[in-house]
Design a protein around this motif. Structure first.
Motif, mmCIF file in Angstrom:
data_model
loop_
_atom_site.group_PDB
_atom_site.id
_atom_site.type_symbol
_atom_site.label_atom_id
_atom_site.label_comp_id
_atom_site.label_asym_id
_atom_site.label_seq_id
_atom_site.Cartn_x
_atom_site.Cartn_y
_atom_site.Cartn_z
ATOM 1 N N ASN A 20 43.462 29.333 42.691
ATOM 2 C CA ASN A 20 42.057 29.419 42.298
ATOM 3 C C ASN A 20 41.417 30.742 42.708
ATOM 4 O OD1 ASN A 20 41.226 27.056 40.811
ATOM 5 N ND2 ASN A 20 41.835 25.918 42.631
ATOM 6 N N VAL A 21 41.807 31.276 43.854
ATOM 7 C CA VAL A 21 41.273 32.584 44.270
ATOM 8 C C VAL A 21 41.728 33.661 43.292
ATOM 9 C CG1 VAL A 21 41.446 34.385 46.042
ATOM 10 C CG2 VAL A 21 40.958 32.030 46.702
ATOM 11 N N ILE A 22 43.012 33.638 42.932
ATOM 12 C CA ILE A 22 43.523 34.634 41.981
ATOM 13 C C ILE A 22 42.827 34.496 40.635
ATOM 14 C CG2 ILE A 22 45.552 35.288 40.606
ATOM 15 C CD1 ILE A 22 47.243 34.659 43.107
ATOM 16 N N VAL A 23 42.730 33.267 40.157
ATOM 17 C CA VAL A 23 42.167 33.030 38.828
ATOM 18 C C VAL A 23 40.698 33.449 38.742
ATOM 19 C CG1 VAL A 23 41.471 31.153 37.285
ATOM 20 C CG2 VAL A 23 43.786 31.260 38.115
ATOM 21 N N PHE A 24 39.945 33.181 39.803
ATOM 22 C CA PHE A 24 38.521 33.492 39.711
ATOM 23 C C PHE A 24 38.172 34.860 40.296
ATOM 24 C CE2 PHE A 24 38.432 28.874 39.124
ATOM 25 C CZ PHE A 24 37.708 28.831 37.946
ATOM 26 N N ALA A 25 39.082 35.486 41.063
ATOM 27 C CA ALA A 25 38.822 36.832 41.573
ATOM 28 C C ALA A 25 39.138 37.885 40.515
ATOM 29 C CB ALA A 25 39.644 37.090 42.835
ATOM 30 N N VAL A 26 40.200 37.646 39.764
ATOM 31 C CA VAL A 26 40.539 38.560 38.674
ATOM 32 C C VAL A 26 39.567 38.275 37.530
ATOM 33 C CG1 VAL A 26 42.333 39.216 37.015
ATOM 34 C CG2 VAL A 26 42.968 38.624 39.353
ATOM 35 N N PRO A 27 38.996 39.303 36.945
ATOM 36 C CA PRO A 27 37.982 39.056 35.910
ATOM 37 C C PRO A 27 38.588 38.681 34.548
ATOM 38 C CG PRO A 27 38.237 41.406 36.252
ATOM 39 C CD PRO A 27 39.121 40.733 37.259
ATOM 40 N N PHE A 28 39.326 37.580 34.520
ATOM 41 C CA PHE A 28 39.856 37.092 33.251
ATOM 42 C C PHE A 28 38.700 36.704 32.337
ATOM 43 C CE2 PHE A 28 43.486 35.651 36.043
ATOM 44 C CZ PHE A 28 44.431 36.509 35.529
ATOM 45 N N PRO A 29 38.847 36.919 31.032
ATOM 46 C CA PRO A 29 37.823 36.429 30.102
ATOM 47 C C PRO A 29 37.786 34.902 30.174
ATOM 48 C CG PRO A 29 39.360 37.928 28.990
ATOM 49 C CD PRO A 29 39.902 37.668 30.344
ATOM 50 N N LYS A 30 36.614 34.357 30.394
ATOM 51 C CA LYS A 30 36.464 32.899 30.550
ATOM 52 C C LYS A 30 36.266 32.258 29.175
ATOM 53 C CE LYS A 30 36.424 33.339 35.063
ATOM 54 N NZ LYS A 30 36.880 34.675 35.312
ATOM 55 N N ASN A 31 37.351 32.174 28.432
ATOM 56 C CA ASN A 31 37.304 31.576 27.101
ATOM 57 C C ASN A 31 38.048 30.242 27.126
ATOM 58 O OD1 ASN A 31 39.981 32.361 27.249
ATOM 59 N ND2 ASN A 31 39.727 34.111 25.872
ATOM 60 N N ALA A 32 38.274 29.662 25.948
ATOM 61 C CA ALA A 32 38.931 28.355 25.860
ATOM 62 C C ALA A 32 40.365 28.412 26.385
ATOM 63 C CB ALA A 32 38.903 27.849 24.426
ATOM 64 N N VAL A 33 41.066 29.489 26.110
ATOM 65 C CA VAL A 33 42.442 29.632 26.583
ATOM 66 C C VAL A 33 42.465 29.644 28.114
ATOM 67 C CG1 VAL A 33 44.436 31.179 26.663
ATOM 68 C CG2 VAL A 33 43.252 30.782 24.503
ATOM 69 N N PHE A 34 41.515 30.331 28.712
ATOM 70 C CA PHE A 34 41.410 30.373 30.171
ATOM 71 C C PHE A 34 41.253 28.963 30.733
ATOM 72 C CE2 PHE A 34 38.739 30.164 33.918
ATOM 73 C CZ PHE A 34 39.402 30.999 34.798
#
Length: 176
Positions: A20-34
């Motif tokens: 969860n830290v990696i997923v939310f620290a990296v600025p991934f686009p928060k779309n449906a795939v995310f």
């Protein structure tokens, strides 16, 4: 037993926190795939509780726990692949517009493979345990027969009967 269970909880908790830290620290686009990737990976982490309990805390004795390793291996492999695929699809969001159906179908297929693998491994463990029990029973029966045949030799008064009993005891001794 409690110490091992605590270790599993700590490991799963650490995997959950790090993910969860990696997923939310990296600025991934928060779309449906995310969010599909994130939810399926969270489910994979949660399923490890069931996998570990089925592999090591179901059944009696050390052999049953040893036979549970293939079940645990399936669970860990599923978690590793799900984590990797989830992060890859999240990272693809930086450069590509990935259709949501693609990771969804892959995750469902992966989940189906896990279910089949878990069921097959658990059935295999049950069959091996059943065969071990039957083998012990059969060996005990044969040992009893061998013992009785050997003790009958001393009871024979006739030399021909004694030789036949010795031959019979010898055949029982080397029978499978």
């Amino acid at each position: 037993m409690k110490k091992n269970m605590t270790r599993w909880w700590v490991i799963l908790g650490a995997v959950l926190v790090v993910y969860n830290v990696i997923v939310f620290a990296v600025p991934f686009p928060k779309n449906a795939v995310f969010f599909v990737s994130w939810l399926f990976t969270l489910a994979a982490i949660g399923m490890q509780v069931y996998v570990v309990r089925t592999a090591f805390y179901r059944g009696e004795g050390v052999k049953s726990k040893f036979y549970g390793w293939p079940i645990a291996r399936f669970g860990v492999m599923y978690l590793a692949v799900q984590l990797a695929l989830g992060l890859v699809f999240m990272a693809l969001g930086f450069t590509l517009a990935v259709p949501v159906w693609l990771p969804l179908v892959l995750y469902i297929i992966l989940l189906g493979v896990l279910a089949v693998g878990l069921i097959a491994s658990d059935a295999m463990r049950d069959e091996i345990v059943r065969q071990d029990t039957a083998l012990k029973r059969d060996v005990t029966c044969m040992r009893t027969l061998q013992s009785k045949a050997a003790s009958m030799i001393q009871l024979a008064h006739d030399e021909q009967t004694r030789k036949l009993l010795e031959k019979f005891a010898e055949e029982l001794r080397f029978s499978d």
